[in-house]
Design a protein around this motif. Structure first.
Motif, PDB file in Angstrom:
ATOM      1  N   LEU A  41     -81.910  25.148   5.705  1.00  0.00           N
ATOM      2  CA  LEU A  41     -82.001  25.882   4.447  1.00  0.00           C
ATOM      3  C   LEU A  41     -83.447  26.220   4.094  1.00  0.00           C
ATOM      4  CD1 LEU A  41     -79.430  24.360   1.928  1.00  0.00           C
ATOM      5  CD2 LEU A  41     -79.515  26.693   2.824  1.00  0.00           C
ATOM      6  N   ALA A  42     -84.361  25.303   4.405  1.00  0.00           N
ATOM      7  CA  ALA A  42     -85.767  25.527   4.093  1.00  0.00           C
ATOM      8  C   ALA A  42     -86.359  26.694   4.873  1.00  0.00           C
ATOM      9  CB  ALA A  42     -86.576  24.260   4.362  1.00  0.00           C
ATOM     10  N   ASP A  43     -85.699  27.113   5.945  1.00  0.00           N
ATOM     11  CA  ASP A  43     -86.150  28.284   6.699  1.00  0.00           C
ATOM     12  C   ASP A  43     -85.759  29.583   5.992  1.00  0.00           C
ATOM     13  OD1 ASP A  43     -87.191  26.735   8.845  1.00  0.00           O
ATOM     14  OD2 ASP A  43     -85.177  26.512   9.656  1.00  0.00           O
ATOM     15  N   LEU A  44     -84.802  29.490   5.075  1.00  0.00           N
ATOM     16  CA  LEU A  44     -84.295  30.670   4.382  1.00  0.00           C
ATOM     17  C   LEU A  44     -84.792  30.771   2.946  1.00  0.00           C
ATOM     18  CD1 LEU A  44     -82.139  30.144   6.741  1.00  0.00           C
ATOM     19  CD2 LEU A  44     -80.542  31.326   5.262  1.00  0.00           C
ATOM     20  N   ILE A  45     -84.752  29.653   2.242  1.00  0.00           N
ATOM     21  CA  ILE A  45     -85.063  29.694   0.817  1.00  0.00           C
ATOM     22  C   ILE A  45     -86.270  28.806   0.509  1.00  0.00           C
ATOM     23  CG2 ILE A  45     -82.712  30.272   0.183  1.00  0.00           C
ATOM     24  CD1 ILE A  45     -82.165  27.456  -0.485  1.00  0.00           C
ATOM     25  N   THR A  46     -87.053  29.214  -0.476  1.00  0.00           N
ATOM     26  CA  THR A  46     -88.341  28.560  -0.744  1.00  0.00           C
ATOM     27  C   THR A  46     -88.193  27.190  -1.386  1.00  0.00           C
ATOM     28  OG1 THR A  46     -88.471  29.748  -2.852  1.00  0.00           O
ATOM     29  CG2 THR A  46     -89.563  30.754  -0.946  1.00  0.00           C
ATOM     30  N   ASP A  47     -87.173  27.021  -2.219  1.00  0.00           N
ATOM     31  CA  ASP A  47     -87.015  25.750  -2.929  1.00  0.00           C
ATOM     32  C   ASP A  47     -85.537  25.383  -3.030  1.00  0.00           C
ATOM     33  OD1 ASP A  47     -87.224  23.496  -4.437  1.00  0.00           O
ATOM     34  OD2 ASP A  47     -88.038  24.476  -6.227  1.00  0.00           O
ATOM     35  N   PRO A  48     -84.989  24.721  -2.000  1.00  0.00           N
ATOM     36  CA  PRO A  48     -83.564  24.357  -2.027  1.00  0.00           C
ATOM     37  C   PRO A  48     -83.204  23.432  -3.187  1.00  0.00           C
ATOM     38  CG  PRO A  48     -84.456  24.174   0.196  1.00  0.00           C
ATOM     39  CD  PRO A  48     -85.628  24.365  -0.731  1.00  0.00           C
ATOM     40  N   GLY A  49     -84.186  22.728  -3.752  1.00  0.00           N
ATOM     41  CA  GLY A  49     -83.909  21.803  -4.839  1.00  0.00           C
ATOM     42  C   GLY A  49     -83.955  22.432  -6.222  1.00  0.00           C
ATOM     43  N   ALA A  50     -84.249  23.718  -6.310  1.00  0.00           N
ATOM     44  CA  ALA A  50     -84.362  24.384  -7.612  1.00  0.00           C
ATOM     45  C   ALA A  50     -83.027  24.386  -8.346  1.00  0.00           C
ATOM     46  CB  ALA A  50     -84.867  25.806  -7.429  1.00  0.00           C
ATOM     47  N   ALA A  51     -83.063  24.102  -9.646  1.00  0.00           N
ATOM     48  CA  ALA A  51     -81.842  24.026 -10.453  1.00  0.00           C
ATOM     49  C   ALA A  51     -81.114  25.361 -10.536  1.00  0.00           C
ATOM     50  CB  ALA A  51     -82.190  23.537 -11.858  1.00  0.00           C
ATOM     51  N   ILE A  52     -81.831  26.460 -10.326  1.00  0.00           N
ATOM     52  CA  ILE A  52     -81.206  27.780 -10.447  1.00  0.00           C
ATOM     53  C   ILE A  52     -80.077  27.977  -9.433  1.00  0.00           C
ATOM     54  CG2 ILE A  52     -82.810  28.943  -8.867  1.00  0.00           C
ATOM     55  CD1 ILE A  52     -82.671  31.370 -10.762  1.00  0.00           C
ATOM     56  N   TRP A  53     -80.132  27.228  -8.321  1.00  0.00           N
ATOM     57  CA  TRP A  53     -79.092  27.392  -7.300  1.00  0.00           C
ATOM     58  C   TRP A  53     -77.721  26.960  -7.800  1.00  0.00           C
ATOM     59  CZ3 TRP A  53     -79.224  30.458  -3.390  1.00  0.00           C
ATOM     60  CH2 TRP A  53     -80.455  30.815  -2.838  1.00  0.00           C
ATOM     61  N   GLN A  54     -77.679  26.009  -8.710  1.00  0.00           N
ATOM     62  CA  GLN A  54     -76.387  25.587  -9.252  1.00  0.00           C
ATOM     63  C   GLN A  54     -75.717  26.735 -10.011  1.00  0.00           C
ATOM     64  OE1 GLN A  54     -77.382  22.145 -11.582  1.00  0.00           O
ATOM     65  NE2 GLN A  54     -78.022  20.948  -9.784  1.00  0.00           N
ATOM     66  N   LYS A  55     -76.523  27.481 -10.758  1.00  0.00           N
ATOM     67  CA  LYS A  55     -75.984  28.631 -11.486  1.00  0.00           C
ATOM     68  C   LYS A  55     -75.602  29.747 -10.507  1.00  0.00           C
ATOM     69  CE  LYS A  55     -77.201  32.208 -14.878  1.00  0.00           C
ATOM     70  NZ  LYS A  55     -75.803  32.305 -15.325  1.00  0.00           N
ATOM     71  N   ILE A  56     -76.445  30.008  -9.512  1.00  0.00           N
ATOM     72  CA  ILE A  56     -76.160  31.064  -8.539  1.00  0.00           C
ATOM     73  C   ILE A  56     -74.852  30.782  -7.805  1.00  0.00           C
ATOM     74  CG2 ILE A  56     -76.935  32.092  -6.359  1.00  0.00           C
ATOM     75  CD1 ILE A  56     -79.826  31.689  -7.360  1.00  0.00           C
ATOM     76  N   LEU A  57     -74.684  29.545  -7.369  1.00  0.00           N
ATOM     77  CA  LEU A  57     -73.471  29.177  -6.636  1.00  0.00           C
ATOM     78  C   LEU A  57     -72.234  29.257  -7.526  1.00  0.00           C
ATOM     79  CD1 LEU A  57     -74.954  26.190  -4.628  1.00  0.00           C
ATOM     80  CD2 LEU A  57     -73.985  28.269  -3.606  1.00  0.00           C
ATOM     81  N   MET A  58     -72.330  28.741  -8.741  1.00  0.00           N
ATOM     82  CA  MET A  58     -71.174  28.772  -9.632  1.00  0.00           C
ATOM     83  C   MET A  58     -70.804  30.203 -10.013  1.00  0.00           C
ATOM     84  SD  MET A  58     -68.851  26.943 -11.098  1.00  0.00           S
ATOM     85  CE  MET A  58     -69.467  25.245 -11.224  1.00  0.00           C
ATOM     86  N   ASP A  59     -71.793  31.017 -10.342  1.00  0.00           N
ATOM     87  CA  ASP A  59     -71.520  32.407 -10.722  1.00  0.00           C
ATOM     88  C   ASP A  59     -70.844  33.171  -9.589  1.00  0.00           C
ATOM     89  OD1 ASP A  59     -72.624  31.908 -13.178  1.00  0.00           O
ATOM     90  OD2 ASP A  59     -74.484  32.997 -12.819  1.00  0.00           O
ATOM     91  N   ASN A  60     -71.348  32.993  -8.371  1.00  0.00           N
ATOM     92  CA  ASN A  60     -70.768  33.721  -7.245  1.00  0.00           C
ATOM     93  C   ASN A  60     -69.423  33.146  -6.826  1.00  0.00           C
ATOM     94  OD1 ASN A  60     -72.708  35.908  -5.921  1.00  0.00           O
ATOM     95  ND2 ASN A  60     -73.989  34.281  -6.771  1.00  0.00           N
ATOM     96  N   PHE A  61     -69.228  31.833  -7.000  1.00  0.00           N
ATOM     97  CA  PHE A  61     -67.927  31.220  -6.742  1.00  0.00           C
ATOM     98  C   PHE A  61     -66.867  31.840  -7.639  1.00  0.00           C
ATOM     99  CE2 PHE A  61     -65.112  27.521  -8.004  1.00  0.00           C
ATOM    100  CZ  PHE A  61     -64.231  27.678  -6.938  1.00  0.00           C
ATOM    101  N   ILE A  62     -67.172  31.936  -8.922  1.00  0.00           N
ATOM    102  CA  ILE A  62     -66.222  32.522  -9.870  1.00  0.00           C
ATOM    103  C   ILE A  62     -65.987  33.995  -9.552  1.00  0.00           C
ATOM    104  CG2 ILE A  62     -65.876  33.133 -12.301  1.00  0.00           C
ATOM    105  CD1 ILE A  62     -67.474  30.577 -13.001  1.00  0.00           C
ATOM    106  N   GLN A  63     -67.066  34.706  -9.228  1.00  0.00           N
ATOM    107  CA  GLN A  63     -66.946  36.131  -8.928  1.00  0.00           C
ATOM    108  C   GLN A  63     -66.143  36.363  -7.641  1.00  0.00           C
ATOM    109  OE1 GLN A  63     -70.685  38.224  -8.941  1.00  0.00           O
ATOM    110  NE2 GLN A  63     -69.870  39.992  -7.854  1.00  0.00           N
ATOM    111  N   ASN A  64     -66.347  35.515  -6.637  1.00  0.00           N
ATOM    112  CA  ASN A  64     -65.642  35.667  -5.357  1.00  0.00           C
ATOM    113  C   ASN A  64     -64.175  35.258  -5.434  1.00  0.00           C
ATOM    114  OD1 ASN A  64     -68.464  34.500  -3.290  1.00  0.00           O
ATOM    115  ND2 ASN A  64     -68.171  36.410  -4.413  1.00  0.00           N
ATOM    116  N   ASP A  65     -63.825  34.458  -6.434  1.00  0.00           N
ATOM    117  CA  ASP A  65     -62.497  33.844  -6.465  1.00  0.00           C
ATOM    118  C   ASP A  65     -61.373  34.868  -6.571  1.00  0.00           C
ATOM    119  OD1 ASP A  65     -60.885  31.379  -6.541  1.00  0.00           O
ATOM    120  OD2 ASP A  65     -60.364  32.055  -8.559  1.00  0.00           O
ATOM    121  N   GLY A  66     -61.556  35.904  -7.368  1.00  0.00           N
ATOM    122  CA  GLY A  66     -60.504  36.902  -7.532  1.00  0.00           C
ATOM    123  C   GLY A  66     -59.225  36.255  -8.030  1.00  0.00           C
ATOM    124  N   ASP A  67     -58.115  36.486  -7.291  1.00  0.00           N
ATOM    125  CA  ASP A  67     -56.836  35.906  -7.690  1.00  0.00           C
ATOM    126  C   ASP A  67     -56.452  34.724  -6.797  1.00  0.00           C
ATOM    127  OD1 ASP A  67     -56.337  37.237  -5.344  1.00  0.00           O
ATOM    128  OD2 ASP A  67     -54.676  38.457  -6.096  1.00  0.00           O
TER     129      ASP A  67
END
Length: 266
Positions: free
Chosen positions: A175-201
């Motif tokens: 992950l560190a090869d892709l993203i600058t700060d894997p421990g950043a709290a913003i990732w929790q929001k990014i993952l949750m937002d996209n999880f909900i968006q991807n879920d559909g039906d």
């Protein structure tokens, strides 16, 4: 993935009985992808069954990829680590022998389990494992590892894992090869937002077991998205099945490493 590479003609070792296995004739196809160097892909498929008790038959099935043109030992160790195979030489013959050994170990394990439990009615237990080249693009090789099985109980198990290998550096992508700060709290929001968006039906959101979704190492990417796969019970109930969260790279470009942005021409 944008560039999905078809497998070469598969070389199969079909095991009809424990002691009557013979390999089929070889026929390895050379593959060229995106003007990269010649790349060869082959595979071994082992399938067998054994009646270990009056009421129990066990089935073993395993597919292992063979990479004749990959020579770096460290890289090959990493590729076969999820299959729990470590060899001094990853030739087709050695990999076939390793797969046969795993079959024998599985049979012995199931025989041993009968000391504590004997089925009262006829049933089959099984273990299946598969290994596929998911994609190969820009000298990134993505391998998918899947498996499922049943050894009694309410239900079986299933897993789906991905690893990305950099063929330029002969290293496993972290992950560190892709993203600058894997421990950043913003990732929790990014993952949750996209999880909900991807879920559909699909209804997976309704079976969420956690308040926050953590980053994991089960990821892959293409030119447009970064994907995270969460297996059953990892963030959702068993009935939800595996959860795939797809994140547009354009939305997280500021969080990506300069090297990854340059490599992927983002």
């Amino acid at each position: 993935m944008k560039e999905i590479v078809g497998l070469s003609l598969i070389i199969s070792l079909i095991f009809v009985g424990c002691d009557k296995s013979k390999p089929n004739a070889e026929n390895t196809e050379k593959i060229t992808v995106n003007n990269e160097a010649t790349f060869q892909l082959d595979s071994i498929n082992v399938k067998d069954s054994l009646k270990v008790d009056q009421n129990l038959t066990v089935v073993f099935e395993s597919k292992i990829l063979v990479f004749p043109t990959l020579k770096n030992k460290t890289l090959l160790d990493s590729i076969y680590a999820p299959k729990q195979i470590q060899l001094s030489d990853y030739s087709k013959a050695n990999l076939a022998e390793a797969s046969n050994k795993k079959k024998s170990e599985y049979y012995e394990e199931q025989k041993s389990s009968l000391k504590d439990y004997k089925p009262e009615f006829a049933q089959s237990w099984f273990t299946h494992s598969d290994m596929k080249m998911f994609s190969k693009d820009n000298n990134f090789l993505t391998v998918q590892y899947t498996g499922d099985g049943y050894t009694g109980g309410a239900h079986g198990y299933y897993y789906e894992n991905y690893k990305v290998f950099d063929l330029k550096t002969n290293k496993t992508m972290q992950l560190a090869d892709l993203i600058t700060d894997p421990g950043a709290a913003i990732w929790q929001k990014i993952l949750m937002d996209n999880f909900i968006q991807n879920d559909g039906d699909k209804g997976q959101v309704d079976m969420l077991l956690v308040d926050q979704i953590p980053l994991n190492s089960n990821f892959y990417f293409d030119k447009e998205h970064l994907y995270f796969l969460y297996n059953q019970y990892e963030i959702t109930a068993y009935a939800a099945g595996p959860v795939l969260i797809k994140i547009p790279l354009a939305d997280i470009k500021l969080l990506l490493t300069d090297d990854f942005i340059k490599r992927q021409s983002l």
